[in-house]
Each structure stands twice: as structure tokens, then as C-alpha cells.
Design a protein around this motif. Structure first.
Motif, PDB file in Angstrom:
ATOM      1  N   PHE A  24      -3.681   1.372  -0.216  1.00  0.00           N
ATOM      2  CA  PHE A  24      -2.667   2.349   0.191  1.00  0.00           C
ATOM      3  C   PHE A  24      -3.308   3.609   0.779  1.00  0.00           C
ATOM      4  CE2 PHE A  24       0.299  -0.178  -2.265  1.00  0.00           C
ATOM      5  CZ  PHE A  24       1.442  -0.087  -1.481  1.00  0.00           C
ATOM      6  N   LYS A  25      -4.437   4.036   0.228  1.00  0.00           N
ATOM      7  CA  LYS A  25      -5.122   5.208   0.786  1.00  0.00           C
ATOM      8  C   LYS A  25      -5.658   4.905   2.183  1.00  0.00           C
ATOM      9  CE  LYS A  25      -6.362   7.337  -3.564  1.00  0.00           C
ATOM     10  NZ  LYS A  25      -7.419   7.682  -4.503  1.00  0.00           N
ATOM     11  N   ILE A  58       4.433   8.205  -5.100  1.00  0.00           N
ATOM     12  CA  ILE A  58       3.315   7.305  -5.380  1.00  0.00           C
ATOM     13  C   ILE A  58       2.982   7.200  -6.858  1.00  0.00           C
ATOM     14  CG2 ILE A  58       2.306   7.612  -3.101  1.00  0.00           C
ATOM     15  CD1 ILE A  58       0.212   9.430  -4.418  1.00  0.00           C
ATOM     16  N   ARG A  59       3.736   7.857  -7.712  1.00  0.00           N
ATOM     17  CA  ARG A  59       3.481   7.807  -9.153  1.00  0.00           C
ATOM     18  C   ARG A  59       3.381   6.378  -9.695  1.00  0.00           C
ATOM     19  NH1 ARG A  59       7.047  11.653 -11.212  1.00  0.00           N
ATOM     20  NH2 ARG A  59       5.447  13.148 -10.657  1.00  0.00           N
ATOM     21  N   VAL A  92      -5.460  -1.751  -5.247  1.00  0.00           N
ATOM     22  CA  VAL A  92      -4.176  -1.481  -4.589  1.00  0.00           C
ATOM     23  C   VAL A  92      -4.145  -0.033  -4.115  1.00  0.00           C
ATOM     24  CG1 VAL A  92      -1.670  -1.358  -4.929  1.00  0.00           C
ATOM     25  CG2 VAL A  92      -2.972  -3.256  -5.910  1.00  0.00           C
ATOM     26  N   GLY A  93      -4.644   0.863  -4.946  1.00  0.00           N
ATOM     27  CA  GLY A  93      -4.712   2.274  -4.566  1.00  0.00           C
ATOM     28  C   GLY A  93      -5.586   2.488  -3.341  1.00  0.00           C
ATOM     29  N   LYS A 140      -6.967  -0.469  -9.210  1.00  0.00           N
ATOM     30  CA  LYS A 140      -7.612   0.467  -8.284  1.00  0.00           C
ATOM     31  C   LYS A 140      -7.659  -0.062  -6.855  1.00  0.00           C
ATOM     32  CE  LYS A 140     -10.462   3.281 -11.247  1.00  0.00           C
ATOM     33  NZ  LYS A 140     -11.771   3.859 -11.448  1.00  0.00           N
ATOM     34  N   LEU A 194       2.059   3.876  -8.424  1.00  0.00           N
ATOM     35  CA  LEU A 194       0.750   3.305  -8.073  1.00  0.00           C
ATOM     36  C   LEU A 194      -0.327   3.652  -9.087  1.00  0.00           C
ATOM     37  CD1 LEU A 194       0.593   3.848  -4.218  1.00  0.00           C
ATOM     38  CD2 LEU A 194       0.966   1.721  -5.451  1.00  0.00           C
ATOM     39  N   LYS A 195      -0.083   4.643  -9.920  1.00  0.00           N
ATOM     40  CA  LYS A 195      -1.073   5.021 -10.934  1.00  0.00           C
ATOM     41  C   LYS A 195      -1.320   3.874 -11.914  1.00  0.00           C
ATOM     42  CE  LYS A 195      -1.182   9.429  -9.703  1.00  0.00           C
ATOM     43  NZ  LYS A 195      -2.277  10.034  -9.059  1.00  0.00           N
ATOM     44  N   LYS A 196      -0.302   3.031 -12.121  1.00  0.00           N
ATOM     45  CA  LYS A 196      -0.421   1.909 -13.050  1.00  0.00           C
ATOM     46  C   LYS A 196      -0.994   0.654 -12.378  1.00  0.00           C
ATOM     47  CE  LYS A 196       3.485   3.614 -15.663  1.00  0.00           C
ATOM     48  NZ  LYS A 196       4.877   3.407 -16.050  1.00  0.00           N
ATOM     49  N   ALA A 197      -1.060   0.656 -11.059  1.00  0.00           N
ATOM     50  CA  ALA A 197      -1.556  -0.504 -10.316  1.00  0.00           C
ATOM     51  C   ALA A 197      -3.084  -0.546 -10.380  1.00  0.00           C
ATOM     52  CB  ALA A 197      -1.102  -0.420  -8.859  1.00  0.00           C
TER      53      ALA A 197
END
Length: 99
Positions: A27-28, A13-14, A23-24, A21, A16-19
């Protein structure tokens, strides 16, 4: 296998850190839904009885469609990945001191 994937899930998921919030959050929420369905499937299929050797053989429901069974067991894998990943995150916070 599921435990191993959970231990290394942060590498998956690394990106996703650039996507953004949002989007995060999506996914959560999806991960939580998969984990919830996995918990339901874990109990429904009595997987715990095989894990603790209460039942010595796996019962296969031939009345159930194969796609349903595959999705249920995939969700159980997702549940274990979810639990291991968040347990690892919690243990890291405890080790560092909860902030």
C-alpha cells in the motif's frame, strides 16, 4: 477537500495496522506511485498556474480521453493527500522529538 482527506487519512488506513507488514509495504508503494503520477499530472496540466491565479481560466484538452483526464486529476488529489498525511506525521515526530 484533498487537504481534509489527508488530515484524516490515518483513520482510513487504521485497519491496515492489523495486516501483515508486506501488505503495508504494498500500500505504501502504491501510494508513492499515485503521488508520483499526481506530481507528473500536476506539472503537465499546469495546475499550479490556476492555484496561483497566473491563468484565469481552465484549459480543457478536448483531444484527451475523459478517462485519462479523470485519472490524472484523481492522482493529483492522491498527491495532495499523500503530502498532507506525511507532513502531518513528520510534524508529530518533530513535536514529540524525532526518535
Amino acid at each position: 477537500m484533498s487537504i481534509h482527506i489527508g488530515l484524516h487519512w490515518s483513520a482510513v488506513i487504521r485497519p491496515l495496522k492489523k495486516a501483515p507488514k508486506q501488505v503495508g509495504y504494498v500500500f505504501k508503494a502504491a501510494a508513492a506511485a499515485i503521488a508520483a503520477f499526481g506530481a507528473y499530472s500536476f506539472i503537465k496540466n499546469e495546475v499550479w498556474s490556476y492555484l496561483f491565479s497566473i491563468r484565469q481560466y481552465a484549459y480543457i484538452d478536448y483531444e484527451s480521453p475523459i478517462l485519462t483526464a479523470a485519472l490524472e486529476y484523481a492522482a493529483i488529489i492522491g498527491l495532495i493527500v499523500f503530502v498532507v498525511y506525511y507532513a502531518l506525521k513528520l510534524s508529530e515526530k518533530i513535536r514529540r522529538g524525532i526518535k
